[in-house]
Design a protein around this motif. Structure first.
Motif, mmCIF file in Angstrom:
data_model
loop_
_atom_site.group_PDB
_atom_site.id
_atom_site.type_symbol
_atom_site.label_atom_id
_atom_site.label_comp_id
_atom_site.label_asym_id
_atom_site.label_seq_id
_atom_site.Cartn_x
_atom_site.Cartn_y
_atom_site.Cartn_z
ATOM 1 N N LEU A 243 0.823 -1.210 0.000
ATOM 2 C CA LEU A 243 0.000 0.000 0.000
ATOM 3 C C LEU A 243 0.857 1.260 0.000
ATOM 4 O O LEU A 243 0.527 2.242 -0.664
ATOM 5 C CB LEU A 243 -0.939 0.002 1.200
ATOM 6 C CG LEU A 243 -2.163 -0.905 1.077
ATOM 7 C CD1 LEU A 243 -2.934 -0.928 2.377
ATOM 8 C CD2 LEU A 243 -3.038 -0.460 -0.062
ATOM 9 N N SER B 288 0.407 3.715 -3.125
ATOM 10 C CA SER B 288 -0.465 4.835 -2.802
ATOM 11 C C SER B 288 0.317 6.103 -2.482
ATOM 12 O O SER B 288 -0.273 7.131 -2.209
ATOM 13 C CB SER B 288 -1.380 4.483 -1.635
ATOM 14 O OG SER B 288 -0.617 4.276 -0.474
ATOM 15 N N VAL C 174 -2.144 5.461 -8.611
ATOM 16 C CA VAL C 174 -2.315 5.925 -7.242
ATOM 17 C C VAL C 174 -3.626 5.388 -6.704
ATOM 18 O O VAL C 174 -4.681 5.564 -7.292
ATOM 19 C CB VAL C 174 -2.298 7.468 -7.182
ATOM 20 C CG1 VAL C 174 -2.577 7.956 -5.784
ATOM 21 C CG2 VAL C 174 -0.971 7.990 -7.680
ATOM 22 N N LEU C 175 -3.548 4.690 -5.582
ATOM 23 C CA LEU C 175 -4.747 4.183 -4.940
ATOM 24 C C LEU C 175 -5.373 5.283 -4.104
ATOM 25 O O LEU C 175 -4.680 6.042 -3.440
ATOM 26 C CB LEU C 175 -4.401 2.999 -4.027
ATOM 27 C CG LEU C 175 -3.838 1.764 -4.704
ATOM 28 C CD1 LEU C 175 -3.487 0.729 -3.661
ATOM 29 C CD2 LEU C 175 -4.816 1.193 -5.686
ATOM 30 N N THR C 176 -6.678 5.362 -4.153
ATOM 31 C CA THR C 176 -7.361 6.346 -3.328
ATOM 32 C C THR C 176 -8.403 5.640 -2.489
ATOM 33 O O THR C 176 -8.897 4.573 -2.842
ATOM 34 C CB THR C 176 -8.043 7.420 -4.188
ATOM 35 O OG1 THR C 176 -8.959 6.780 -5.069
ATOM 36 C CG2 THR C 176 -7.036 8.234 -4.971
ATOM 37 N N SER C 177 -8.742 6.243 -1.410
ATOM 38 C CA SER C 177 -9.763 5.692 -0.533
ATOM 39 C C SER C 177 -11.131 6.040 -1.085
ATOM 40 O O SER C 177 -11.347 7.141 -1.566
ATOM 41 C CB SER C 177 -9.590 6.279 0.869
ATOM 42 O OG SER C 177 -10.696 5.948 1.661
#
Length: 128
Positions: free
Chosen positions: A13, A17, A79-82
């Motif tokens: 993560l 991220s 890019v991981l986002t919530s």
């Protein structure tokens, strides 16, 4: 075993991220340096970094290759986002109208503090 799995998931993560994913591109940095080293034998690694990362545009004809270097471009696809945080940052700030109320000031005898309360707020006295 659970600790190892949680460390692994945290590591993955963090890489994907944050900007730590740029560290994956470090081999490209060195590979591109050796390409420049083959062209110019006198170039040092510090000169190479200065030429590629300063604000002055680089003048060789490999702009696409230069953009693959770490910290040269922003790749928003990985890019991981919530899901709890919206991906757009459009905030509209509106100013509220100021409301002023002009009340007449009234003076009452009851507002005057008693004299004995004024003696509390005195600076300490030096005792001899």
């Amino acid at each position: 075993m659970k600790k190892l799995i949680s460390i692994f998931i945290t590591f993955i993560l963090l890489i994907f991220s944050t900007e730590l994913q740029e560290l994956i591109k470090l081999p490209l940095l060195f590979q591109h340096y050796f390409e420049h080293k083959a062209i110019n034998k006198d170039i040092t690694f510090a000169t190479y970094l200065f030429d590629h990362y300063n604000s002055i545009p680089h003048t060789d004809d490999d702009q696409d290759r230069d953009n693959q270097l770490p910290f040269k471009s922003v790749d928003q696809k990985s890019v991981l986002t919530s899901p709890a945080i919206p991906t757009f940052n459009r905030f509209v700030i509106k100013s509220l109208p100021t409301i002023t109320i002009n009340r007449p000031s009234t003076y009452k005898e009851d507002d005057i503090p008693p004299a004995f309360l004024g003696s509390i707020w005195q600076p300490p006295k030096y005792l001899i």
